[in-house]
Design a protein around this motif. Structure first.
Motif, PDB file in Angstrom:
ATOM      1  N   ILE A 196       0.706  -1.209   0.007  1.00  0.00           N
ATOM      2  CA  ILE A 196      -0.016   0.086  -0.137  1.00  0.00           C
ATOM      3  C   ILE A 196       0.881   1.290   0.002  1.00  0.00           C
ATOM      4  O   ILE A 196       0.469   2.316  -0.643  1.00  0.00           O
ATOM      5  CB  ILE A 196      -0.908  -0.005   1.173  1.00  0.00           C
ATOM      6  N   SER A 197       2.035   1.185   0.540  1.00  0.00           N
ATOM      7  CA  SER A 197       2.797   2.333   0.567  1.00  0.00           C
ATOM      8  C   SER A 197       3.403   2.639  -0.875  1.00  0.00           C
ATOM      9  O   SER A 197       3.941   3.721  -1.020  1.00  0.00           O
ATOM     10  CB  SER A 197       4.049   1.990   1.529  1.00  0.00           C
ATOM     11  N   ASP A 198       3.289   1.842  -1.866  1.00  0.00           N
ATOM     12  CA  ASP A 198       3.644   2.437  -3.010  1.00  0.00           C
ATOM     13  C   ASP A 198       2.513   2.673  -3.945  1.00  0.00           C
ATOM     14  O   ASP A 198       1.704   1.804  -4.327  1.00  0.00           O
ATOM     15  CB  ASP A 198       4.406   1.041  -3.758  1.00  0.00           C
ATOM     16  N   LYS A 199       2.401   3.971  -3.733  1.00  0.00           N
ATOM     17  CA  LYS A 199       0.928   4.373  -4.542  1.00  0.00           C
ATOM     18  C   LYS A 199       1.161   4.194  -5.946  1.00  0.00           C
ATOM     19  O   LYS A 199      -0.067   4.105  -6.404  1.00  0.00           O
ATOM     20  CB  LYS A 199       1.222   5.997  -4.223  1.00  0.00           C
ATOM     21  N   GLN A 200       1.971   3.914  -6.568  1.00  0.00           N
ATOM     22  CA  GLN A 200       2.043   4.003  -8.197  1.00  0.00           C
ATOM     23  C   GLN A 200       2.005   2.685  -8.731  1.00  0.00           C
ATOM     24  O   GLN A 200       1.206   2.226  -9.709  1.00  0.00           O
ATOM     25  CB  GLN A 200       3.234   4.480  -8.710  1.00  0.00           C
ATOM     26  N   ASN A 253      -9.845  -6.170   4.262  1.00  0.00           N
ATOM     27  CA  ASN A 253      -9.675  -4.632   4.492  1.00  0.00           C
ATOM     28  C   ASN A 253      -8.487  -3.907   3.848  1.00  0.00           C
ATOM     29  O   ASN A 253      -8.435  -3.137   3.323  1.00  0.00           O
ATOM     30  CB  ASN A 253      -9.965  -4.082   5.926  1.00  0.00           C
ATOM     31  N   LEU A 254      -7.283  -4.662   3.928  1.00  0.00           N
ATOM     32  CA  LEU A 254      -5.853  -4.207   3.526  1.00  0.00           C
ATOM     33  C   LEU A 254      -6.092  -4.203   1.806  1.00  0.00           C
ATOM     34  O   LEU A 254      -5.398  -3.375   1.177  1.00  0.00           O
ATOM     35  CB  LEU A 254      -4.871  -5.148   3.913  1.00  0.00           C
ATOM     36  N   ALA A 256      -5.717  -1.255  -0.707  1.00  0.00           N
ATOM     37  CA  ALA A 256      -4.792  -1.294  -1.707  1.00  0.00           C
ATOM     38  C   ALA A 256      -5.542  -0.820  -3.205  1.00  0.00           C
ATOM     39  O   ALA A 256      -5.061  -0.074  -3.848  1.00  0.00           O
ATOM     40  CB  ALA A 256      -4.255  -2.575  -2.083  1.00  0.00           C
ATOM     41  N   MET A 257      -6.698  -1.443  -3.435  1.00  0.00           N
ATOM     42  CA  MET A 257      -7.752  -0.914  -4.417  1.00  0.00           C
ATOM     43  C   MET A 257      -7.899   0.504  -4.437  1.00  0.00           C
ATOM     44  O   MET A 257      -7.966   1.227  -5.406  1.00  0.00           O
ATOM     45  CB  MET A 257      -8.740  -1.731  -4.436  1.00  0.00           C
ATOM     46  N   ARG A 258      -8.160   1.210  -3.160  1.00  0.00           N
ATOM     47  CA  ARG A 258      -8.491   2.512  -3.022  1.00  0.00           C
ATOM     48  C   ARG A 258      -7.316   3.460  -3.373  1.00  0.00           C
ATOM     49  O   ARG A 258      -7.465   4.399  -3.955  1.00  0.00           O
ATOM     50  CB  ARG A 258      -9.145   2.986  -1.770  1.00  0.00           C
ATOM     51  N   ASP A 259      -6.164   3.144  -2.772  1.00  0.00           N
ATOM     52  CA  ASP A 259      -5.015   4.036  -2.590  1.00  0.00           C
ATOM     53  C   ASP A 259      -4.059   3.949  -3.762  1.00  0.00           C
ATOM     54  O   ASP A 259      -2.960   4.654  -3.455  1.00  0.00           O
ATOM     55  CB  ASP A 259      -4.280   3.838  -1.126  1.00  0.00           C
ATOM     56  N   THR A 260      -3.844   2.792  -4.300  1.00  0.00           N
ATOM     57  CA  THR A 260      -2.817   2.410  -5.399  1.00  0.00           C
ATOM     58  C   THR A 260      -3.280   2.207  -6.625  1.00  0.00           C
ATOM     59  O   THR A 260      -4.316   2.245  -7.037  1.00  0.00           O
ATOM     60  CB  THR A 260      -1.844   1.190  -4.714  1.00  0.00           C
ATOM     61  N   LYS A 261      -2.427   2.163  -7.645  1.00  0.00           N
ATOM     62  CA  LYS A 261      -2.467   1.741  -9.045  1.00  0.00           C
ATOM     63  C   LYS A 261      -1.607   0.556  -9.550  1.00  0.00           C
ATOM     64  O   LYS A 261      -0.865   0.002  -8.652  1.00  0.00           O
ATOM     65  CB  LYS A 261      -1.934   2.757  -9.884  1.00  0.00           C
ATOM     66  N   PHE A 262      -1.741   0.286 -10.775  1.00  0.00           N
ATOM     67  CA  PHE A 262      -1.196  -0.832 -11.289  1.00  0.00           C
ATOM     68  C   PHE A 262       0.205  -0.554 -11.856  1.00  0.00           C
ATOM     69  O   PHE A 262       1.479  -1.312 -11.972  1.00  0.00           O
ATOM     70  CB  PHE A 262      -1.793  -1.649 -12.354  1.00  0.00           C
ATOM     71  N   GLY A 263       0.611   0.752 -11.928  1.00  0.00           N
ATOM     72  CA  GLY A 263       1.768   1.284 -12.567  1.00  0.00           C
ATOM     73  C   GLY A 263       1.523   1.056 -14.254  1.00  0.00           C
ATOM     74  O   GLY A 263       0.668   0.770 -14.834  1.00  0.00           O
ATOM     75  N   ASN A 264       2.821   1.120 -14.725  1.00  0.00           N
ATOM     76  CA  ASN A 264       2.645   0.825 -16.391  1.00  0.00           C
ATOM     77  C   ASN A 264       3.013  -0.552 -16.518  1.00  0.00           C
ATOM     78  O   ASN A 264       3.933  -1.142 -16.906  1.00  0.00           O
ATOM     79  CB  ASN A 264       4.061   1.709 -16.585  1.00  0.00           C
ATOM     80  N   TYR A 265       2.007  -1.678 -16.059  1.00  0.00           N
ATOM     81  CA  TYR A 265       2.154  -2.804 -16.195  1.00  0.00           C
ATOM     82  C   TYR A 265       1.218  -3.583 -17.056  1.00  0.00           C
ATOM     83  O   TYR A 265      -0.211  -2.983 -16.784  1.00  0.00           O
ATOM     84  CB  TYR A 265       2.317  -3.591 -14.900  1.00  0.00           C
ATOM     85  N   LYS A 266       1.409  -4.612 -17.615  1.00  0.00           N
ATOM     86  CA  LYS A 266       0.409  -5.283 -18.414  1.00  0.00           C
ATOM     87  C   LYS A 266      -0.118  -6.652 -17.435  1.00  0.00           C
ATOM     88  O   LYS A 266       0.286  -6.789 -16.355  1.00  0.00           O
ATOM     89  CB  LYS A 266       0.974  -5.912 -19.632  1.00  0.00           C
ATOM     90  N   ILE A 267      -1.119  -7.396 -17.965  1.00  0.00           N
ATOM     91  CA  ILE A 267      -1.706  -8.472 -17.189  1.00  0.00           C
ATOM     92  C   ILE A 267      -0.641  -9.341 -17.091  1.00  0.00           C
ATOM     93  O   ILE A 267      -0.494  -9.965 -15.797  1.00  0.00           O
ATOM     94  CB  ILE A 267      -2.776  -8.863 -17.817  1.00  0.00           C
ATOM     95  N   ASN A 268       0.310  -9.666 -17.836  1.00  0.00           N
ATOM     96  CA  ASN A 268       1.209 -10.785 -17.712  1.00  0.00           C
ATOM     97  C   ASN A 268       2.235 -10.205 -16.728  1.00  0.00           C
ATOM     98  O   ASN A 268       3.241 -11.271 -16.248  1.00  0.00           O
ATOM     99  CB  ASN A 268       1.837 -10.992 -19.046  1.00  0.00           C
TER     100      ASN A 268
END
Length: 596
Positions: free
Chosen positions: A275-279, A305-306, A310-322
């Motif tokens: 969760i600390s990694d927002k991007q 809850n965690l 994470a779903m609320r506060d973070t993102k997937f970044g520049n990543y694809k599904i794989n």
């Protein structure tokens, strides 16, 4: 026949020389009476002085006649000279603080009897009592009392103090006590190291925490200390709290190499790190989730809850599904389904060939998931669509025997699409599942609708609050104030506050004045100024900024040539009324400050 009787009154080594045993025996019996005085003075005074002052002078008749003299040696004339052996003079060297304390300790020959001193257990109970009352300084003073009573602190006393300071995140005090503990030749226990790791976890200083963690870990490796499961879990928590994700995962790898059980608490700590990694925290979250599934670790309410955090506060970044799945994990290969929804939380993860429709800026955009799809565009516009929808997530919780609580409901409210229809369906779903809700949840719902400027639907939440027999708090009126666009609504809100028994604060009044200024409703603004004046409410800087800016707005409108004469006259009248009321109020506030 002479019978030799040996009277062991004073040890031979205690008196330099010897006495003639042929003297009258009863005279030596008298010497026993004074043996206590003799031994007392012997500790602190010269033997020759004692003998002559206490025995020879006071009891001259008791001293046997002998040609032999006691061995004596004159002291140096200069008291600052240690000795003169070999004609070398030694001067006194100033003692340091510890030596002075030791000297003072040794000089103080008065000892407190054991029966008058607390026992080790009683010392510990004193420390516990002070800690439970939050008085850590008095708890620390117990160690001073132990030393003053010439007792030795125990490792249990130190552990109590280190743990108490660890909960406050006081790294400096914890390691200070740890060093004193080692100076007292007490061996730190498992609990000691756990508390030291926990102190680093609770500390607000990230740099010092990381420095102490790494130094302590290195020290434990050097001495060959074997850390247990609790130590590793506390280490993971410490690294996670301070956003050191790589180090947290390395500790878990070390646990796995040493075959230390990795339980739910460890994965929850890793989720905190993710969760600390927002991007790119959502990518780490999915990896952790599938690790739990692989090792059959059942998620708890805390885990879910965690996950929602994470779903609320973070993102997937520049990543694809794989990129977000770990190839080395079994059953994590993508499964393509033609008819079902995509669900990256299932095992194996499922993606659908059906197009996904996402509403972006009131436009419907369709995506077709593939292993090469970038996830952020989809995830940011619909948080549940990649996980089978909200109904699927709630069903997963049910299968894991996890019942959502009010914290879960508040987290989910921030994740669902921001529309009234979806919110109503969500409320109905929560009610069907008999999930308990609190007033804070409804306050969040009112705020969401007020930010969308759906003030009527926001007010309807009050009906739901009344139906659940809840009492609005001051925060409820604060978020309701966002929808008071007209002065009539503001008066109704203020009357409702008085009925419930709350006093309007500057935050609520600031929101009402902001609404009035934004609507360019001078009468509304003047009414709020009058209300604050009558109720003697002192404005904050934010309210004064709103009013100063509104005065500038009215002046610009009056000078504008785009208005007809009638409108300009009306604006001038409004400006005069506002200026007069505002000036009088500021004057009253200035006078009040002078009086103070």
């Amino acid at each position: 026949m002479m019978i030799s009787t040996k009277v062991n009154i004073l040890p031979v080594k205690s008196i330099l020389g010897y006495v003639n045993y042929n003297n009258n025996r009863y005279k030596w019996e008298k010497l026993k009476i004074y043996s206590y005085n003799f031994r007392t003075y012997y500790r602190n005074n010269n033997v020759n002085n004692i003998f002559h002052s206490k025995i020879n002078l006071q009891h001259r008749s008791c001293i046997p006649t002998s040609d032999r003299k006691f061995c004596t040696k004159n002291e140096p004339k200069k008291v600052d000279v240690f000795g003169d052996i070999g004609y070398v003079k030694y001067d006194k060297v100033k003692m340091d603080k510890e030596e002075e304390e030791e000297e003072k300790f040794q000089d103080n020959i008065a000892r407190i009897p054991r029966r008058l001193k607390p026992s080790k257990g009683q010392y510990a109970e004193k420390i516990k009592s002070y800690i439970s009352n939050g008085d850590l300084l008095s708890a620390l003073d117990v160690l001073k009392l132990v030393r003053e009573n010439r007792d030795k602190p125990t490792y249990f006393m130190y552990n109590l103090l280190i743990r108490a300071y660890a909960l406050q995140g006081d790294i400096k005090q914890c390691f200070n006590l740890y060093n004193k503990m080692k100076k007292d030749r007490l061996k730190p226990t498992d609990a000691t190291y756990t508390s030291l790791f926990n102190a680093c976890a609770e500390s607000n200083d990230k740099s010092i925490a990381l420095e102490k963690l790494n130094k302590l870990r290195l020290n434990l490796y050097e001495i060959g200390y074997l850390m247990n499961e609790t130590h590793y879990n506390t280490l993971v928590k410490a690294y996670s709290r301070h956003n050191y994700i790589t180090e947290a995962f390395q500790v878990v790898d070390e646990m796995r190499d040493k075959r230390i059980p990795i339980k739910e608490i460890t994965y929850n700590s890793l989720l905190n790190a993710a969760i600390s990694d927002k991007q790119a925290g959502m990518r780490h979250t999915l990896i952790i989730w599938h690790l739990m599934k692989k090792y059959r670790i059942k998620p708890s309410l805390i885990t879910y809850n965690l996950l929602f955090r994470a779903m609320r506060d973070t993102k997937f970044g520049n990543y694809k599904i794989n990129d977000i799945l770990m190839p080395e994990l079994t059953n994590t290969e993508l499964s393509i389904s033609e008819g079902s929804r995509p669900n990256l939380l299932s095992r194996p993860p499922v993606i659908s060939t059906l197009p996904i429709s996402i509403k972006i800026k009131n436009k419907n955009v369709e995506y077709i998931l593939s292993p090469e799809t970038y996830l952020n565009d989809i995830f940011e516009n619909n948080r549940f669509i990649l996980f089978g929808g909200l109904e699927n997530v709630l069903q997963m919780m049910k299968e894991d025997d996890v019942t959502p609580n009010e914290v879960t409901a508040s987290l989910l409210l921030n994740l669902i699409p921001n529309t009234t229809d979806i919110e109503n369906l969500f409320l109905q779903n929560l009610e069907n599942k008999k999930i308990k809700l609190d007033i804070d949840f409804y306050n969040m719902l009112i705020k969401r609708r007020s930010l969308r400027k759906e003030y009527n639907s926001a007010k309807k939440v009050l009906e739901e609050i009344q139906r659940k027999h809840m009492v609005p708090n001051i925060m409820t009126f604060g978020v309701l104030a966002m929808g008071c666009i007209r002065s009539k609504e503001a008066h109704e809100l203020l009357e409702g506050l008085e009925i419930v028994g709350y006093v309007p604060n500057v935050v609520i009044l600031g929101t009402l004045i902001s609404n009035a200024c934004h609507a360019v409703n001078t009468n509304y603004v003047i009414e709020m100024i009058h209300y604050m004046k009558v109720n003697r409410i002192t404005p904050n800087e934010q309210i004064l900024m709103y009013l100063n800016k509104y005065e500038q707005t009215l002046s610009k409108m009056q000078l504008s040539k785009g208005y007809k004469l009638k409108k300009q006259l009306a604006l001038k009248k409004e400006l005069d009324n506002f200026t007069r009321e505002y000036f009088q109020w500021k004057q009253q506030l200035d006078d009040k400050c002078v009086i103070k």
